[in-house]
Design a protein around this motif. Structure first.
Motif, short mmCIF file in Angstrom:
data_model
loop_
_atom_site.label_atom_id
_atom_site.label_comp_id
_atom_site.label_asym_id
_atom_site.label_seq_id
_atom_site.Cartn_x
_atom_site.Cartn_y
_atom_site.Cartn_z
N LEU A 1 0.82 -1.21 0.00
CA LEU A 1 0.00 0.00 0.00
C LEU A 1 0.86 1.27 0.00
CD1 LEU A 1 -2.93 -0.93 2.41
CD2 LEU A 1 -2.97 -0.76 -0.08
N GLN A 2 2.01 1.20 0.67
CA GLN A 2 2.90 2.36 0.66
C GLN A 2 3.45 2.59 -0.75
OE1 GLN A 2 6.23 2.15 3.36
NE2 GLN A 2 6.73 4.31 3.13
N SER A 3 3.78 1.51 -1.44
CA SER A 3 4.30 1.63 -2.82
C SER A 3 3.23 2.17 -3.76
CB SER A 3 4.79 0.27 -3.31
OG SER A 3 5.89 -0.18 -2.56
N VAL A 4 1.98 1.71 -3.58
CA VAL A 4 0.88 2.20 -4.41
C VAL A 4 0.65 3.69 -4.16
CG1 VAL A 4 -1.60 1.99 -4.89
CG2 VAL A 4 -0.22 -0.06 -4.52
N TRP A 5 0.73 4.08 -2.88
CA TRP A 5 0.57 5.50 -2.52
C TRP A 5 1.67 6.34 -3.19
CZ3 TRP A 5 -2.94 8.59 -0.37
CH2 TRP A 5 -2.56 9.81 0.16
N MET A 6 2.90 5.85 -3.18
CA MET A 6 4.00 6.58 -3.80
C MET A 6 3.84 6.62 -5.31
SD MET A 6 7.19 5.24 -1.44
CE MET A 6 8.39 6.33 -2.24
N ALA A 7 3.37 5.51 -5.90
CA ALA A 7 3.14 5.48 -7.34
C ALA A 7 2.05 6.46 -7.74
CB ALA A 7 2.77 4.06 -7.77
#
Length: 362
Positions: A211-217
């Motif tokens: 979820l952190q990676s999706v938020w950053m993307a």
């Protein structure tokens, strides 16, 4: 009478020691099992302590006082009965199974804070205090000139605690969702009891980084509001974010509720605002607009910019959560669950399948 370990097995779980959820089996905890500091966190704060002792003794005293306060808070919570053991209370006997039954059967609307065990409520306060402590320590590492990798490690731990708060929220959302199979809701309730007891969760390791990676993307995207172009970009990026997320996208994005929840997550505005904006731009013959024009066209201030601040993540999640609950309660169109609800539910189902397959393989 069955013990809790036996009940776990009957629900399809293979009970494991809580220490298996962390990098090593050693972590600072008190008698109830609440995790004060994991081994990784203890290593980080010890490193910071050594650095402060060498360069900033006045800051060291402040640091030690803060850590002592955190420990004392955990010790106060330890005075409350364990949620994983039978407890004889003034109101009667409480067992883990009775707690799970209560969570499953309480499906009413509104805030259910007064229906939750005191230890659950107090533990959430402890986790928030711990999160604020690590957030402060992250800033302190920059001030005293520690290695950037250590600063990042402190920040990652802070973000992980935010996702633990989010997971607790999602578990409660899903447990009271009667459209889900009762056996799955009981699985979620069991995970919630473990989270309340230890203020740790075995699923966070799978959930938080994704979820952190999706938020950053999401931050790197520049969706065109109106045509809502940008979803396809996120889907393309999704296939670079690991199997769990790409499998989730492939299997679930065709579901209307998931698709609508994805749009809300991506564009940072509600389902209702998305539809209103589409209608306005269609009437005006405008193909698309940028983020900074959204408020003007909607006639209200909306926050569509994206930051990497974990507090913004949780705030925007909570807005989408409240909107989803309201739609479901009032029978309105639009997503009745958040994207986080859908993803965490998906991970839980996958983990249960894997666990059952492992049991059968023995």
């Amino acid at each position: 009478m069955k013990d809790f370990q036996q009940e776990l097995r009957e629900e399809g779980f293979e009970p494991v020691d809580i220490s298996n959820f962390f990098d090593t089996g050693d972590f600072t905890k008190i008698k109830t099992g609440i995790v004060v500091l994991t081994t990784k966190q203890q290593s980080l704060v010890d490193t910071l302590k050594v650095k402060l002792a060498q360069t900033n003794p006045e800051q060291l005293e402040i640091y030690e006082t803060r850590m002592k306060d955190l420990q004392q808070l955990a010790e106060a919570i330890a005075a409350f009965p364990s949620l994983l053991e039978r407890a004889d209370l003034n109101s009667g006997t409480r067992t883990p199974q009775l707690l799970i039954d209560s969570l499953i059967n309480h499906t009413g609307d509104g805030d259910n804070a007064l229906h939750l065990p005191s230890k659950a409520t107090l533990g959430r306060g402890f986790l928030i205090a711990k999160l604020h402590t690590f957030s402060s320590l992250t800033k302190l590492t920059k001030q005293v000139g520690l290695d950037e990798k250590l600063t990042k490690a402190f920040n990652d731990e802070t973000v992980s605690m935010m996702f633990l708060l989010l997971a607790e929220d999602v578990y409660l959302n899903l447990i009271r969702d009667t459209s889900l199979e009762e056996g799955f809701r009981r699985q979620l309730a069991t995970s919630l009891l473990l989270l309340w007891e230890h203020r740790a969760d075995q699923n966070i390791a799978d959930i938080a980084p994704v979820l952190q990676s999706v938020w950053m993307a999401r931050r790197t995207l520049a969706p065109a509001f109106g045509t809502m172009m940008g979803t396809s970009e996120l889907i393309m990026i999704s296939f670079q974010l690991g199997d769990d997320w790409s499998d989730f996208i492939k299997e679930k994005l065709g579901t209307p509720d998931v698709n609508q929840a994805m749009e809300e997550f991506l564009f940072g505005i509600s389902y209702e605002q998305i539809n209103k904006l589409k209608s306005i731009l269609r009437e005006k013959g405008i193909a698309a607009i940028g983020r900074d024009e959204v408020s003007a066209y909607l006639g209200e201030h909306v926050k569509t910019d994206v930051s990497l601040d974990y507090r913004d993540f949780f705030t925007q999640y909570s807005v989408r959560r409240d909107n989803a609950r309201a739609r479901k309660r009032l029978g309105l169109q639009g997503p009745h669950r958040t994207l986080e609800d859908h993803f965490i539910s998906y991970i839980m189902e996958k983990n249960k399948e894997k666990q059952q397959n492992d049991i059968w393989a023995k």
